[in-house]
Design an enzyme around this catalytic site. Structure first.
Site, mmCIF file in Angstrom:
data_model
loop_
_atom_site.group_PDB
_atom_site.id
_atom_site.type_symbol
_atom_site.label_atom_id
_atom_site.label_comp_id
_atom_site.label_asym_id
_atom_site.label_seq_id
_atom_site.Cartn_x
_atom_site.Cartn_y
_atom_site.Cartn_z
ATOM 1 N N ALA A 94 0.916 -1.092 0.236
ATOM 2 C CA ALA A 94 0.021 0.044 -0.110
ATOM 3 C C ALA A 94 0.762 1.213 -0.235
ATOM 4 C CB ALA A 94 -0.870 0.021 1.289
ATOM 5 N N LYS A 95 2.110 1.147 0.196
ATOM 6 C CA LYS A 95 3.240 2.143 0.478
ATOM 7 C C LYS A 95 2.483 3.449 0.945
ATOM 8 C CE LYS A 95 5.835 0.468 -3.327
ATOM 9 N NZ LYS A 95 4.971 -0.606 -4.035
ATOM 10 N N ARG A 96 1.923 3.486 1.963
ATOM 11 C CA ARG A 96 1.330 4.496 3.028
ATOM 12 C C ARG A 96 2.260 5.193 3.347
ATOM 13 N NH1 ARG A 96 -2.793 3.321 -0.350
ATOM 14 N NH2 ARG A 96 -4.539 2.396 0.617
ATOM 15 N N ASP B 98 3.930 5.033 -6.173
ATOM 16 C CA ASP B 98 4.476 3.843 -6.375
ATOM 17 C C ASP B 98 4.861 3.855 -7.902
ATOM 18 O OD1 ASP B 98 4.390 0.926 -6.527
ATOM 19 O OD2 ASP B 98 2.706 1.048 -4.980
#
Lengths: 273, 273
Positions: A94-96, B98
């Site tokens: 999710a790379k939050r 991303d």
């Protein structure tokens, strides 16, 4: 069981360092799934079932679900994996990255709603943006360090006065200060084996999530040599598209299984496993 | 209409630089909404209706919807704003970042599913991670630069050999190289007015999204003096909790409207607007 233990067990029981990335692109689905309302779930479920014997983890990429209003299918998928492959760690990609009060919400999303074992996060906003995830003591928190894309160099290669690039600063911060409970891992792209080795030298046995083999072209042998820990493990080497879309005909499940097995074997050939 | 034009029109017609942040925390909802299945939508819709006269934009924070399985309510909210407040820009606060193929999915999520006018993104993965958003030529792409949280300094203050900190590198990269179509803005926290001024000096009239006043404690006067562009605009000054939860009784709508109006006025007092 805490994430790092679950991962170590999965390395041991599967004999594999392969992570299967679940990036479900509906346009590339086999004909039998086209038009089905549950196509995303069914595709991913099938891929997990046939590749699980060759994998130490799976990594659903949430954007592919969110773009298609398919959060319910992601929930169902995560629940399915927990029920049918309980020893297979699920890493929510999710790379939050956000301030604490918002990060609390994202942590609930990842760990409560989706029941993920670990989540990927972005370090740009610093330690307090990671704390809410770290409060879930049994969960893994995998921090972006050196990403596999071309633009990764734009910021990650900026050097300080001593010549240390940003990605190594991140590696050191996580290893020495942020990883207070042994929950952390790092994302380091396979497209840069020399840099994997530099990260490994700084972070001891910390698990590395390594995207970039397969469709992105990273070299498996060089990756394994650079990234293995002292025990020959320490890596979740991710392949997504090269496995998911290995076949497009009726044999898509078998083709995915064969691609996963071949990737596991290519990794193990270098690892001596 | 493209995002920057829509924003300029909103500055002009509202006479306000206030952005109302929609961080719907269900625990803090008024009694009349507790237990309603559409509580998140109804809360946000009411807040937008009563604060729109005093705002140049609204900024829903997606985590507060995702943690509660309420993506459908966010869709409904965005559609409602487009229908009933068509001149009010909607900034989806998602802070995505991303690789390109995944960013394409996130861009679809923001611009197609939610019909947002702009989205916040994280620069850590570099230019190619932003490109898929920039291909939506009418949309705004607001890049994290200097964030308002304490941990923001962990990475953003790292200096290169010339003493330039990372956040100013990001400001320069966006202004000079990444903003190829005039779509970009920057997030710069109000907790650091001196740094707002340094960013403004580098980026000309680029719009700045400025969180950190209200609950986070940033100084409105210093923020306005530091961040205004040559025309006295150039800012989306965000307040979330101080407006949303200004009242907790039956008068919560009126309290939110009064808080929004007072914040707008405090901003304009310094701006001379």
């Amino acid at each position: 069981m805490i994430f790092t233990q679950k991962l170590e067990c999965a390395w041991s029981s599967s004999g594999s360092l392969l992570t299967v990335g679940l990036d479900p692109d509906t346009k590339r689905f086999p004909a039998e799934l086209q038009g089905r309302p549950d196509a995303i779930f069914e595709f991913c479920r099938s891929i997990v079932d046939v590749t699980a014997p060759y994998a130490c983890a799976v990594k659903p990429q949430i954007a592919y679900f969110s773009a298609h209003r398919a959060e319910d299918q992601l929930e169902e998928l995560c629940a399915y994996i927990l029920a049918h492959h309980p020893d297979l760690p699920v890493i929510l990609d999710a790379k939050r990255g956000d301030i604490g009060s918002t990060a609390e919400q994202y942590a609930r999303e990842a760990f409560e709603r989706y029941q993920a074992d670990a989540v990927t996060v972005n370090p740009y906003m610093g330690f307090d943006s990671l704390q809410p995830y770290l409060e879930w003591k049994s969960k893994g928190v995998i921090v972006l360090c050196r990403t596999s894309n071309a633009g990764g160099s734009d910021l990650q290669f900026l050097e300080d006065a001593e010549g240390t690039p940003l990605y190594l600063k991140v590696a050191s911060l996580v290893a020495e200060r942020w990883n207070t409970n042994g929950q952390c891992g790092l994302v380091v792209g396979a497209t840069f084996p020399d840099e994997i080795a530099k990260v490994r030298a700084r972070v001891g046995s910390m698990p590395l999530l390594i995207p970039g083999i397969g469709a992105q072209g990273g070299d498996i042998s060089a990756t394994v040599r650079a990234g293995r820990d002292a025990g020959g493990n320490g890596m979740m080497i991710n392949s997504s598209r090269a496995i998911l879309y290995a076949g497009s005909g009726d044999d898509w499940r078998e083709a995915a299984a064969l691609a996963a097995r071949a990737t596991r074997d290519a990794i193990n050939a270098e690892r001596g496993g």
